[in-house]
Write a protein that holds these residues in place. Structure first.
Motif, PDB file in Angstrom:
ATOM      1  N   ASP A  55      54.392  32.647  44.174  1.00 32.67           N
ATOM      2  CA  ASP A  55      53.408  33.226  45.104  1.00 32.67           C
ATOM      3  C   ASP A  55      52.340  34.044  44.363  1.00 32.67           C
ATOM      4  O   ASP A  55      51.630  34.839  44.959  1.00 32.67           O
ATOM      5  N   TRP A  56      52.242  33.855  43.069  1.00 34.05           N
ATOM      6  CA  TRP A  56      51.257  34.606  42.285  1.00 34.05           C
ATOM      7  C   TRP A  56      50.745  33.721  41.138  1.00 34.05           C
ATOM      8  O   TRP A  56      50.980  33.976  39.971  1.00 34.05           O
ATOM      9  N   CYS A  63      55.250  32.308  35.721  1.00 39.33           N
ATOM     10  CA  CYS A  63      54.659  33.112  36.798  1.00 39.33           C
ATOM     11  C   CYS A  63      55.477  32.920  38.077  1.00 39.33           C
ATOM     12  O   CYS A  63      56.312  32.012  38.151  1.00 39.33           O
TER      13      CYS A  63
END
Ligand SMILES: Nc1ncnc2c1ncn2[C@@H]1O[C@H](COP(=O)(O)OP(=O)(O)OP(=O)(O)O)[C@@H](O)[C@H]1O
Length: 474
Positions: free
Chosen positions: A279-280, A276
């Motif tokens: 920032d997510w 991932c």
């Protein structure tokens, strides 16, 4: 990423633990390894020679169709009549018009052909290399390029399809934008397409994974020089991932593969199916248990630092031949971390984390960030097994102890040396072991903010090979 059994499967469960077997262990040397399954080492005349067993090609079987036709001019050969050699289990087609089995896996047979309809490129299945949560990985022959590749054939289910698209996107970005020259030990993606509703991802073909390597070595540690070599390469990969803001989220020995290419002992990181963006970070249930970082375990916010924790666990395992934290449950995992590292996650993490109350009790006033460190006391204490049972109404699963020593320093220092090692070499290795301990301390650091970055770690003497003199205040 299961919660029931250990991630390192049945062979590990059967291991008898450290002891005389371990003490008499010959440490692994690269030249002793036989990577190819059909090879053997022939040394009858005193010279070492690798023998590659080729499939039997006898004259009669080679020209068997012609031979039959000579015997019976009416004989006709049709490939469809060949018996099918199934590679997928179960092999009964019950879904997707009979193409898929009950697990939504495409049913593969030897010589099954998958086609990228856009480019017309054909992939002829020869073997299955592995199975995973996402589907099957097959070794395929590509006639157009006269080469073998690894084809990951994702299960025909929307959730897997979507997540596999993330793997495609991450690997394509890394390849094109960050590592066009293939210098960072990340598996190369070659192609992707949809076949019979299955997303198929084509990768460069790699070889044995590091877990298999440890297994081949009878769960004894590898030599420090090879661990140093592997560490350097993995750190190059992790540096790139950090620069790109990507978290791998499932780093473990099974996801680091040796390359078949000419370079000796080159490795690559695979399986970006759980990756991932930094920032997510939407998922909380990530990382295989033995390699799970304290912040993920506790349900705290996470960054690329979680991969550095897993990397530390891998380095330790390469040295010890066994996982450093083989937690049979999350409670057992935390208990082992605290015992082996002689500390616990900092109060600022425990105060914010979602799962703190599952593992800790409050024993004092909650201090402000840093205060607990100043007065050397934490406001939290790990639950005892009895306290855990009373809270969760079930006994925590506790695994076997594999090490005779309780803390990291003693585990590494007292690990048996290779038999018959000359005294000078023992002295030399004991120095490198001190560097290793210091290196591991920077990686399996319970405070994510203090854990070393890949760049910092790559400057450590254990990796650079410089003499280790004292603790590195990186
Ligand atoms: N490029 C490759 N070359 C050779 N073998 C490979 C390659 N990629 C994957 N494999 C084999 O296939 C297995 C499964 O691959 P991968 O880990 O990508 O699948 P997964 O479904 O995401 O697995 P997991 O359940 O561990 O998340 C690997 O453990 C490895 O043995």
């Amino acid at each position: 990423m299961d919660e029931v059994g250990p991630s390192n499967q049945e062979e590990f469960k059967g291991y008898s633990g450290l002891g005389t077997e371990q003490e008499s262990a010959l440490r692994w040397r690269p030249r002793q390894l036989v990577f190819r399954p059909y090879s053997s080492i022939n040394g009858a005349d005193g010279k070492l020679r690798v023998v590659v067993r080729k499939p039997l090609v006898a004259r009669l079987t080679k020209d068997i169709i012609e031979t039959y036709q000579i015997c019976n001019p009416k004989f006709e050969y049709s490939e469809e009549l060949n018996p099918k050699w199934f590679l997928t289990s179960p092999s009964v087609g019950v879904l997707n018009n009979g193409h898929d089995n009950v697990n939504s896996d495409l049913i593969l047979t030897v010589n099954f052909v998958l086609i990228n309809l856009e480019t017309r490129r054909r992939y002829i299945v020869k073997n299955v290399l592995g199975h995973g949560t996402f589907g099957q990985v097959a070794k395929c022959w590509v006639p157009e390029t006269s080469s073998f590749v690894a084809l990951k054939i994702i299960k025909n289910q929307p959730a897997y399809y979507q997540q596999a698209l993330v793997e495609v996107s991450v690997l394509t970005t890394l390849k094109k934008k960050y590592d066009p020259e293939d210098e960072h030990h990340i598996v190369r993606i070659y192609d992707y397409f949809v076949y019979q509703h299955h997303l198929c991802i084509c990768f460069e073909l790699l070889d044995t994974n590091l877990y298999e390597l440890i297994k081949i070595n009878h769960f004894r540690g590898l030599s420090l020089s090879i661990i140093q070599l592997f560490s350097k390469q993995i750190l190059r990969g992790l540096t790139l991932l950090k620069d790109a803001g990507i978290i791998h989220c499932d780093l473990k020995p099974e996801n680091i593969l040796l390359c078949t290419s000419v370079k000796p002992a080159e490795i690559k990181i695979i399986d970006f199916g759980s990756a991932c963006m930094e920032d997510w970070t939407v998922y909380s249930y990530i990382q295989s248990r033995y390699y799970r970082s304290p912040e993920v375990l506790l349900g705290y916010q996470y960054t690329t630092a979680i991969d550095m924790w897993s990397f530390g666990c891998i380095v330790a395992e390469l040295f010890l031949g066994l996982p450093l934290f083989p937690g049979a449950s999350e409670f057992d995992l935390l208990r082992r971390m605290v015992e082996i590292l002689g500390g616990q996650p900092p109060d600022y993490v425990l105060k914010e984390a979602k799962n703190t109350s599952k593992f800790f009790k409050c024993v004092g006033r909650i201090h402000n960030i840093g205060n607990s460190e100043v007065c050397g006391r934490s406001a939290y204490q790990v639950l005892t097994e009895e306290e855990y049972e009373a809270r969760e109404l079930k006994k925590p699963l506790i695994g076997k102890e594999y090490f005779n020593h309780k803390n990291l320093e003693a585990i590494v220092t007292c690990y048996p040396y290779q038999k018959n090692l000359p005294k000078e070499d023992i002295i030399k290795e004991s120095q490198i072991r001190l560097a290793l301990i210091d290196f591991l301390r920077g990686l399996v650091e319970l405070d994510p903010a203090k854990r070393w970055s890949p760049f910092q770690a790559s400057k450590h003497p254990f990796v650079t090979g410089e003499p280790f003199t004292c603790h590195m205040p990186i």
